[in-house]
Scaffold this motif. Structure first.
Motif, PDB file in Angstrom:
ATOM      1  N   ASP A  32       1.029  -1.347   0.447  1.00 20.88           N
ATOM      2  CA  ASP A  32       0.137  -0.111   0.009  1.00 20.88           C
ATOM      3  C   ASP A  32       0.938   0.991  -0.178  1.00 20.88           C
ATOM      4  O   ASP A  32       0.993   1.327   0.933  1.00 20.88           O
ATOM      5  N   THR A  33       1.007   1.334  -1.101  1.00 19.28           N
ATOM      6  CA  THR A  33       2.119   2.536  -0.984  1.00 19.28           C
ATOM      7  C   THR A  33       1.817   3.875  -2.782  1.00 19.28           C
ATOM      8  O   THR A  33       0.700   3.630  -3.396  1.00 19.28           O
ATOM      9  N   ARG A  41       9.075  11.781  -0.106  1.00 16.89           N
ATOM     10  CA  ARG A  41       9.792  11.127   1.120  1.00 16.89           C
ATOM     11  C   ARG A  41      10.992  10.701   0.670  1.00 16.89           C
ATOM     12  O   ARG A  41      11.649  10.902   1.726  1.00 16.89           O
ATOM     13  N   THR A  42      11.113  10.416  -0.728  1.00 12.13           N
ATOM     14  CA  THR A  42      12.468   9.994  -0.720  1.00 12.13           C
ATOM     15  C   THR A  42      13.221  10.078  -1.558  1.00 12.13           C
ATOM     16  O   THR A  42      14.540  10.378  -2.037  1.00 12.13           O
ATOM     17  N   ILE A 160      10.998  -0.328  -0.300  1.00 11.68           N
ATOM     18  CA  ILE A 160      11.053   1.235  -1.692  1.00 11.68           C
ATOM     19  C   ILE A 160      12.228   1.376  -1.505  1.00 11.68           C
ATOM     20  O   ILE A 160      12.258   2.674  -2.551  1.00 11.68           O
ATOM     21  N   MET A 220      13.997  -1.537  10.419  1.00 15.95           N
ATOM     22  CA  MET A 220      14.419  -0.176  10.196  1.00 15.95           C
ATOM     23  C   MET A 220      13.301   1.085  11.361  1.00 15.95           C
ATOM     24  O   MET A 220      11.921   1.145  10.750  1.00 15.95           O
ATOM     25  N   GLY A 222      13.106   3.922  10.727  1.00 16.02           N
ATOM     26  CA  GLY A 222      13.147   5.308   9.289  1.00 16.02           C
ATOM     27  C   GLY A 222      13.270   6.492  10.025  1.00 16.02           C
ATOM     28  O   GLY A 222      14.551   7.163   9.729  1.00 16.02           O
ATOM     29  N   PRO A 223      12.412   6.693  11.384  1.00 17.83           N
ATOM     30  CA  PRO A 223      12.238   8.641  11.022  1.00 17.83           C
ATOM     31  C   PRO A 223      13.642   8.341  12.195  1.00 17.83           C
ATOM     32  O   PRO A 223      14.131   9.939  12.382  1.00 17.83           O
ATOM     33  N   VAL A 225      16.914   6.510  12.121  1.00 12.99           N
ATOM     34  CA  VAL A 225      18.146   7.057  11.021  1.00 12.99           C
ATOM     35  C   VAL A 225      17.753   8.250   9.968  1.00 12.99           C
ATOM     36  O   VAL A 225      19.060   8.564   9.836  1.00 12.99           O
ATOM     37  N   TYR A 226      16.379   8.245  10.555  1.00  9.67           N
ATOM     38  CA  TYR A 226      16.430   9.649   8.599  1.00  9.67           C
ATOM     39  C   TYR A 226      17.063  11.072  10.016  1.00  9.67           C
ATOM     40  O   TYR A 226      17.989  11.727   9.078  1.00  9.67           O
ATOM     41  N   HIS A 257      26.341   9.324   0.179  1.00  6.62           N
ATOM     42  CA  HIS A 257      25.743   8.154  -0.085  1.00  6.62           C
ATOM     43  C   HIS A 257      23.946   7.889   0.237  1.00  6.62           C
ATOM     44  O   HIS A 257      23.685   8.756   0.272  1.00  6.62           O
ATOM     45  N   ARG A 262      16.342  13.867   0.935  1.00  3.01           N
ATOM     46  CA  ARG A 262      15.807  15.221   0.929  1.00  3.01           C
ATOM     47  C   ARG A 262      17.246  14.909   2.418  1.00  3.01           C
ATOM     48  O   ARG A 262      17.294  15.809   3.324  1.00  3.01           O
TER      49      ARG A 262
HETATM   50  O1  UT7 Z   1      21.022   3.867   4.325  1.00  3.15           O
HETATM   51  C1  UT7 Z   1      20.638   4.150   5.497  1.00  3.15           C
HETATM   52  C2  UT7 Z   1      19.601   3.219   5.838  1.00  3.15           C
HETATM   53  N1  UT7 Z   1      18.448   3.603   6.169  1.00  3.15           N
HETATM   54  C3  UT7 Z   1      18.258   5.074   5.577  1.00  3.15           C
HETATM   55  O2  UT7 Z   1      18.924   6.618   5.359  1.00  3.15           O
HETATM   56  C4  UT7 Z   1      16.652   5.855   5.837  1.00  3.15           C
HETATM   57  C5  UT7 Z   1      16.537   6.862   6.846  1.00  3.15           C
HETATM   58  N2  UT7 Z   1      14.797   6.807   6.806  1.00  3.15           N
HETATM   59  C6  UT7 Z   1      14.576   7.408   5.787  1.00  3.15           C
HETATM   60  O3  UT7 Z   1      14.571   7.845   4.839  1.00  3.15           O
HETATM   61  C7  UT7 Z   1      12.829   7.611   6.127  1.00  3.15           C
HETATM   62  O4  UT7 Z   1      12.197   7.664   7.329  1.00  3.15           O
HETATM   63  C8  UT7 Z   1      11.918   6.694   5.196  1.00  3.15           C
HETATM   64  C9  UT7 Z   1      11.457   7.365   4.146  1.00  3.15           C
HETATM   65  C10 UT7 Z   1      11.864   5.361   5.796  1.00  3.15           C
HETATM   66  C11 UT7 Z   1      10.408   7.315   6.245  1.00  3.15           C
HETATM   67  O5  UT7 Z   1       9.741   8.615   5.827  1.00  3.15           O
HETATM   68  P1  UT7 Z   1       9.291   9.510   6.959  1.00  3.15           P
HETATM   69  O6  UT7 Z   1       8.672  10.880   6.629  1.00  3.15           O
HETATM   70  O7  UT7 Z   1      10.319   9.315   8.187  1.00  3.15           O
HETATM   71  O8  UT7 Z   1       7.235   8.470   7.300  1.00  3.15           O
HETATM   72  P2  UT7 Z   1       7.345   7.923   8.624  1.00  3.15           P
HETATM   73  O9  UT7 Z   1       8.142   7.103   8.750  1.00  3.15           O
HETATM   74  O10 UT7 Z   1       7.607   9.309   9.173  1.00  3.15           O
HETATM   75  O11 UT7 Z   1       6.086   7.428   8.095  1.00  3.15           O
HETATM   76  C12 UT7 Z   1       4.884   9.164   7.932  1.00  3.15           C
HETATM   77  C13 UT7 Z   1       3.580   7.702   7.380  1.00  3.15           C
HETATM   78  C14 UT7 Z   1       3.041   7.050   8.507  1.00  3.15           C
HETATM   79  O12 UT7 Z   1       1.806   6.958   8.341  1.00  3.15           O
HETATM   80  P3  UT7 Z   1       0.960   7.420   9.749  1.00  3.15           P
HETATM   81  O13 UT7 Z   1       1.723   6.558  10.752  1.00  3.15           O
HETATM   82  O14 UT7 Z   1       1.783   9.220   9.404  1.00  3.15           O
HETATM   83  O15 UT7 Z   1      -0.948   7.607   9.023  1.00  3.15           O
HETATM   84  C15 UT7 Z   1       4.028   5.679   7.093  1.00  3.15           C
HETATM   85  O16 UT7 Z   1       2.962   4.013   7.973  1.00  3.15           O
HETATM   86  O17 UT7 Z   1       3.829   7.695   6.060  1.00  3.15           O
HETATM   87  C16 UT7 Z   1       2.996   5.890   6.306  1.00  3.15           C
HETATM   88  N3  UT7 Z   1       4.210   5.117   5.596  1.00  3.15           N
HETATM   89  C17 UT7 Z   1       3.961   5.297   3.262  1.00  3.15           C
HETATM   90  N4  UT7 Z   1       3.268   5.390   2.778  1.00  3.15           N
HETATM   91  C18 UT7 Z   1       3.140   5.414   2.123  1.00  3.15           C
HETATM   92  C19 UT7 Z   1       5.387   4.321   5.819  1.00  3.15           C
HETATM   93  N5  UT7 Z   1       6.160   4.265   4.758  1.00  3.15           N
HETATM   94  C20 UT7 Z   1       4.956   4.079   3.389  1.00  3.15           C
HETATM   95  C21 UT7 Z   1       5.259   4.258   2.146  1.00  3.15           C
HETATM   96  N6  UT7 Z   1       3.660   4.765   1.491  1.00  3.15           N
HETATM   97  N7  UT7 Z   1       5.915   3.380   1.638  1.00  3.15           N
END
Ligand code: UT7
Length: 331
Positions: A32-33, A41-42, A160, A220, A222-223, A225-226, A257, A262
């Motif tokens: 569901d994305t 977001r990425t 993703i 992960m 995510g937030p 690590v972000y 990297h 963002r």
């Molecule tokens: O190499 C190092 C490894 N990792 C990284 O560098 C990752 C670092 N983190 C990130 O890049 C970001 O945290 C993510 C891209 C993973 C997530 O973005 P975010 O803006 O931090 O989103 P979030 O985790 O705070 O989630 C916000 C909302 C949530 O919904 P609710 O709870 O607000 O209703 C998530 O469930 O977005 C939802 N969500 C998605 N929605 C649609 C999370 N993944 C998805 C998705 N599609 N793929």
């Protein structure tokens, strides 16, 4: 002005990407994305996914062959092979041993270096230090990953983000005044469980039951690590520059990297670097973990964006949590 006595740099690079491309629209059919959410977001638009039968060592070998040719060397010139990977073909033998056999690099020693997304930078620093000490002359450094096989394709917050690929380079002595000038590296193991594959070692042996619970896949926060990434990327570059009394104004080019656009934009903003000095190929490949900077460097060099004499920074961060950066005067 170098941290090392000798002038040591990168004399050739190569890459390999599987030709099987998975777009955001394809992923819409799995979880569901939406394409819009992923782009916003990425910054990721698509990623390469290795087909069954193609393994990390195979991609590493292709990238290595390209790097050896680019450097004008033959496999017999390689003294040591360092493979940065968190997705080895298997735990033993090391991927470096598989690569050595497939390449026919009979004179080379080798090992894997496992520190996830920071692995390529750590491997480069290791190679430079070996050459500086006189132990080796030409070190083949490879970053290679098949992240798609450790992802839970039902978890939209991780599946993703990542892609598969390999990048390689040859580290050797270069003319005086050029090459690696400085580095910074560190870990914060206390925050390590924010990015983990729980059932992947002896603490939790991967079993079918654990695979069914998703424990053999990447998890992960995510937030968290972000936030870590945004704080760390700029800081590690500044730490490395400080050690040789340079400033951000001295930088001609930055290869970060490729994890999230963002994160890159925020690091560039903190460093006050204009967009034209920052390399981004993330939209095409996603996060290829230890391969990301290696692939980016190859593309930046072969598209002529880096010129001889340029001061270039490279910086990685990731699981561990870990980070590392290098400053080089390009040869
Ligand atoms: O190499 C190092 C490894 N990792 C990284 O560098 C990752 C670092 N983190 C990130 O890049 C970001 O945290 C993510 C891209 C993973 C997530 O973005 P975010 O803006 O931090 O989103 P979030 O985790 O705070 O989630 C916000 C909302 C949530 O919904 P609710 O709870 O607000 O209703 C998530 O469930 O977005 C939802 N969500 C998605 N929605 C649609 C999370 N993944 C998805 C998705 N599609 N793929």
């Amino acid at each position: 002005m170098s941290m090392w006595n000798k002038s040591i740099g990168i004399i050739g690079t190569g890459k390999f990407l599987p030709d099987n491309i998975v777009t955001n629209k394809d992923i819409e059919k799995m979880v569901d994305t939406s394409d819009e959410w992923i782009r916003e977001r990425t910054g990721i638009e698509e990623r390469c996914i290795a087909p069954e039968g193609l393994n990390t060592s195979d991609m590493a070998v292709e990238a290595a062959k390209a790097a050896i040719a680019d450097a004008g060397l033959s496999v017999d010139d390689i003294d040591c092979i360092i493979v940065a990977t968190m997705t080895p073909d298997m735990n033993i033998p090391s991927t470096a041993c598989l690569v050595q056999a497939k390449l026919g690099a009979d004179k080379a020693a080798g090992f894997d270096l496992h520190i996830a997304c920071s692995g390529y930078i750590y491997s480069l620093i290791t190679a430079v230090s070996y050459i500086n000490s006189g132990l080796f002359k030409n070190v083949l450094v490879i970053g290679a990953e098949i992240m798609s096989r450790v992802l839970n394709w039902k978890d939209r917050s991780t599946c993703i983000l990542f892609g598969d690929g390999a990048g390689a380079c040859i580290v050797s002595e270069v003319p005086e005044g050029y090459g690696m000038l400085s580095m910074d590296m560190g870990i914060n193991g206390g925050a390590g469980m924010n990015l983990t594959i729980p059932a992947s070692g002896v603490a939790m042996i991967p079993t079918d039951a654990r695979a069914a619970e998703g424990l053999t896949y990447l998890h992960m926060n995510g937030p968290e690590v972000y936030k870590f990434a945004v704080r760390t990327m700029g800081k590690t570059v500044i730490n490395a520059l400080d050690k040789i009394h340079l400033t951000v104004e001295d930088l001609d080019f930055f290869i970060p990297h490729q994890a999230n656009k963002r994160i890159i934009d925020s690091a560039a903003h903190r460093l006050k670097l204009p967009a034209e000095k920052v390399f981004i190929n993330l939209p095409k490949y996603g996060n290829t973990t230890a391969a990301s900077i290696a692939i980016a460097l190859d593309e930046a060099l072969h598209s002529g964006l880096i010129k001889r004499g340029d001061i270039v920074a490279m910086a990685g961060f990731g699981a561990g949590l870990s980070w590392g950066s290098l400053i080089a005067k390009w040869y």
